[in-house]
Design an enzyme around this catalytic site. Structure first.
Site, short mmCIF file in Angstrom:
data_model
loop_
_atom_site.label_atom_id
_atom_site.label_comp_id
_atom_site.label_asym_id
_atom_site.label_seq_id
_atom_site.Cartn_x
_atom_site.Cartn_y
_atom_site.Cartn_z
CB CYS A 1 20.80 -38.71 23.59
SG CYS A 1 19.73 -38.84 25.05
CB CYS B 1 19.99 -32.31 28.96
SG CYS B 1 18.57 -32.52 27.86
#
Length: 261
Positions: free
Chosen positions: A177, A70
């Site tokens: 992302c 992440c």
């Protein structure tokens, strides 16, 4: 060998499947906290706390390395995670592939969450590694949430909207992302009109997976027997991949029997 990954939700599937392709015999532990997703709008302290909870749940399975799959958690939680887990468990963070994208030449677009777009962190990456390339930051409103839920119309709408914000002539699109890598094919198709031939997509999953193996003291062996098991932890509780995960090739690849602590 066992590799653990953490993320708020399904963003970890891309790196996990990359590890699976490099080492089909590696056990995987997927630790997430989907009820708190997305992490981006939260405070740095809150993100670090939630990432640490996911990491502790995964650490109970004694992994040889932990991937923070992440971007947001890598920015705000890496120091805390490394302070608690290393050197026993090497911790590998995720950074948008701005450096290799810029090195390839030509205009670059960085697709990222609205919380990351324009942030000091991303601006520093562009300044430090942009290599003089023209870099456009593109906010992808709602895309991570749509990918997390497997909402096909919402995914298409978010990708289309981000493609409209991507300047013509862009040669490389950086996927800032980890969720976005699950819909890379759609992103490539949507950006094709802006940059014939199709824009090159740059994710981080492959590089992060390779680094995790190095930190674990292992080498790639794509021809190893496919004996690796998958353990899914949701808020620290063993479970199964959610139905939305199986909408993606990465999720289908990873569906398997759980390991034990």
């Amino acid at each position: 060998m066992r590799i653990a990954l953490l993320d708020s939700g399904l963003g970890l599937l891309a790196a996990a499947s990359a590890v699976r392709r490099l080492r089909p015999d590696a056990d995987l532990v997927l630790s997430s906290d989907p009820d708190s997703m997305p992490w981006g709008p939260r405070t740095a302290a809150d993100i670090a706390e939630r990432a640490l909870a996911c990491a502790r749940a995964a650490a109970a399975y004694a992994p040889d390395a932990l991937i923070v799959a992440c971007n947001t958690a890598s920015v705000h939680a890496l120091p805390v995670l490394r302070a608690e887990l290393e050197p026993g468990i090497p911790v590998v963070g995720t950074v948008p592939a701005i450096k290799p994208a810029a090195a390839a030449g030509g205009p670059v677009a960085v697709w990222a969450t609205p919380a990351t777009t324009g942030s000091p962190y991303q601006r520093r990456l562009i300044e430090d590694f942009g290599n003089g390339a023209r870099v456009t930051e593109v906010p992808c409103h709602g895309l991570a949430d749509a990918v997390e839920s497997g909402d096909e119309p919402a995914i298409d709408a978010a990708v289309t909207a981000a493609a409209r914000l991507t300047p013509s002539g862009v040669r490389t699109v950086v996927l800032g992302c980890t969720h976005y890598e699950l819909v890379a094919t759609r992103i490539r198709a949507a950006t094709t009109p802006t940059a014939p031939p199709p824009a090159d997509l740059r994710g981080s999953a492959a590089a992060v997976a390779a680094q995790a193996l190095r930190r674990a003291g292992a080498r790639p062996d794509p021809d190893a027997a496919p004996t690796g098991a998958v353990t899914v932890l949701r808020a620290g509780t063993p479970g199964a991949l959610p139905p939305a995960a199986l909408r993606y090739a990465e999720g289908r690849l990873l569906a398997g029997a759980p390991a034990t602590p």
